[in-house]
Enzyme design. Sequence first.
Site, PDB file in Angstrom:
ATOM      1  N   PRO A   2       0.650  -1.263   0.000  1.00 58.41           N
ATOM      2  CA  PRO A   2       0.000   0.000   0.000  1.00 58.41           C
ATOM      3  C   PRO A   2       0.686   1.334   0.000  1.00 58.41           C
ATOM      4  O   PRO A   2       0.071   2.248  -0.453  1.00 58.41           O
ATOM      5  CB  PRO A   2      -0.892  -0.029   1.220  1.00 58.41           C
ATOM      6  N   GLU A   3       1.747   1.654   0.506  1.00 61.49           N
ATOM      7  CA  GLU A   3       2.081   3.089   0.541  1.00 61.49           C
ATOM      8  C   GLU A   3       2.512   3.594  -0.840  1.00 61.49           C
ATOM      9  O   GLU A   3       2.623   2.799  -1.771  1.00 61.49           O
ATOM     10  CB  GLU A   3       3.150   3.360   1.608  1.00 61.49           C
ATOM     11  N   HIS A 104      -8.719 -15.583  -3.460  1.00 63.44           N
ATOM     12  CA  HIS A 104      -8.771 -14.133  -3.288  1.00 63.44           C
ATOM     13  C   HIS A 104      -8.494 -13.368  -4.576  1.00 63.44           C
ATOM     14  O   HIS A 104      -8.213 -12.181  -4.544  1.00 63.44           O
ATOM     15  CB  HIS A 104      -7.810 -13.710  -2.185  1.00 63.44           C
ATOM     16  N   ARG A 123      -7.638  -9.517   2.358  1.00 66.18           N
ATOM     17  CA  ARG A 123      -8.393  -8.813   3.391  1.00 66.18           C
ATOM     18  C   ARG A 123      -9.540  -7.982   2.836  1.00 66.18           C
ATOM     19  O   ARG A 123     -10.390  -7.521   3.580  1.00 66.18           O
ATOM     20  CB  ARG A 123      -7.440  -7.926   4.223  1.00 66.18           C
ATOM     21  N   LYS A 166      -2.172  23.058  15.430  1.00 63.36           N
ATOM     22  CA  LYS A 166      -2.649  21.684  15.570  1.00 63.36           C
ATOM     23  C   LYS A 166      -2.051  21.015  16.800  1.00 63.36           C
ATOM     24  O   LYS A 166      -0.854  21.098  17.042  1.00 63.36           O
ATOM     25  CB  LYS A 166      -2.235  20.877  14.335  1.00 63.36           C
TER      26      LYS A 166
END
Length: 293
Positions: A2-3, A104, A123, A166
């Site tokens: 993912p990244e 999958h 997943r 912040k």
Amino acid sequence: MPELPEVETVRRGLAPVLEGARLVRVEQRRADLRFQFPPRFAKRLTGARIERLGRRAKYLVADLDTGESLIMHLGMSGSFRIETDASATQPGAFHMPRGKDQAHDHVVFATDGGAHVIYNDPRRFGFMDLVATEGLETCKHFGAMGVEPLGNAFNADYLAGRLKGKKAPIKAALLDQRIVAGLGNIYVCEALWRARLSPERTSGSLVRANGRPTEKLEKLTGAVRDVLADAIAAGGSTLRDHRQADGTLGYFQHSFSVYDRKGTGCPREGCGVEIRRLVQSGRSTFFCPRCQR
DNA sequence: CGCATCCCCTGCCTGC
DNA sequence: TGCAGGCAGGGGATGC
């Protein structure tokens, strides 16, 4: 997978097979992944030509000749593999393990070039959507999204504007895709280590009273760019035996300084203090308690 | 509002 | 060997 560096690596692996190709068959094997597929998903894609395969943050974006773009997000466990007639006969060709893993395989794209591009996601945190190419930047996925960390708009002045006042820790702010889009847990940990910045520092403490960035914040923007560039050059990080679309392995995981290295010595010259793990917003943070302040 | 927590899902690793 | 618990690269929904 993912990244940002992993998604960019996937994009580069798929582009030679998909760009310019026409989809002759699309097989959608279940009604949903993380979300429902859009209505008539396979039908809207079948016969379309992919003009360009791009990336926005952690999303792949395939611009079609139909006026729509196919948006794909890999979630935590999504991956693509390419199968061709040639890859089955070439000596030494790589094949994904068959068997339960095939359960999958959720989407298959067949191209007029004879390739099968198969999306696998155990997943099912990934998703796909079809959105009008015109105005894509303001669509529901991208409308509220922050700047690309490798683009010109990402710099210390921009971050100062977004972080001023912040209270959230800097770790959380860097993971917030509305501020910077594309960073995830690994590269945030690594960038903070490179910038010698504590993950628990308050975001606002990196901005001067006059709104200008501190030196630490300047350093952080450079660290983010550098770690992403290094990771892309290494083909991304390969965890848990994931592979890139062409079967090769990224190797940036061997360059991690802190991520998943709890208990090992800080690799900074002359430091060597044990890397610690803490939990922030429910996710692991790895850091050196001595050199990150 | 900003921020933290929980949750979606499967698989893998640890410790008992 | 089996089983429970914890953890995983993401991010949306909820509640304080």
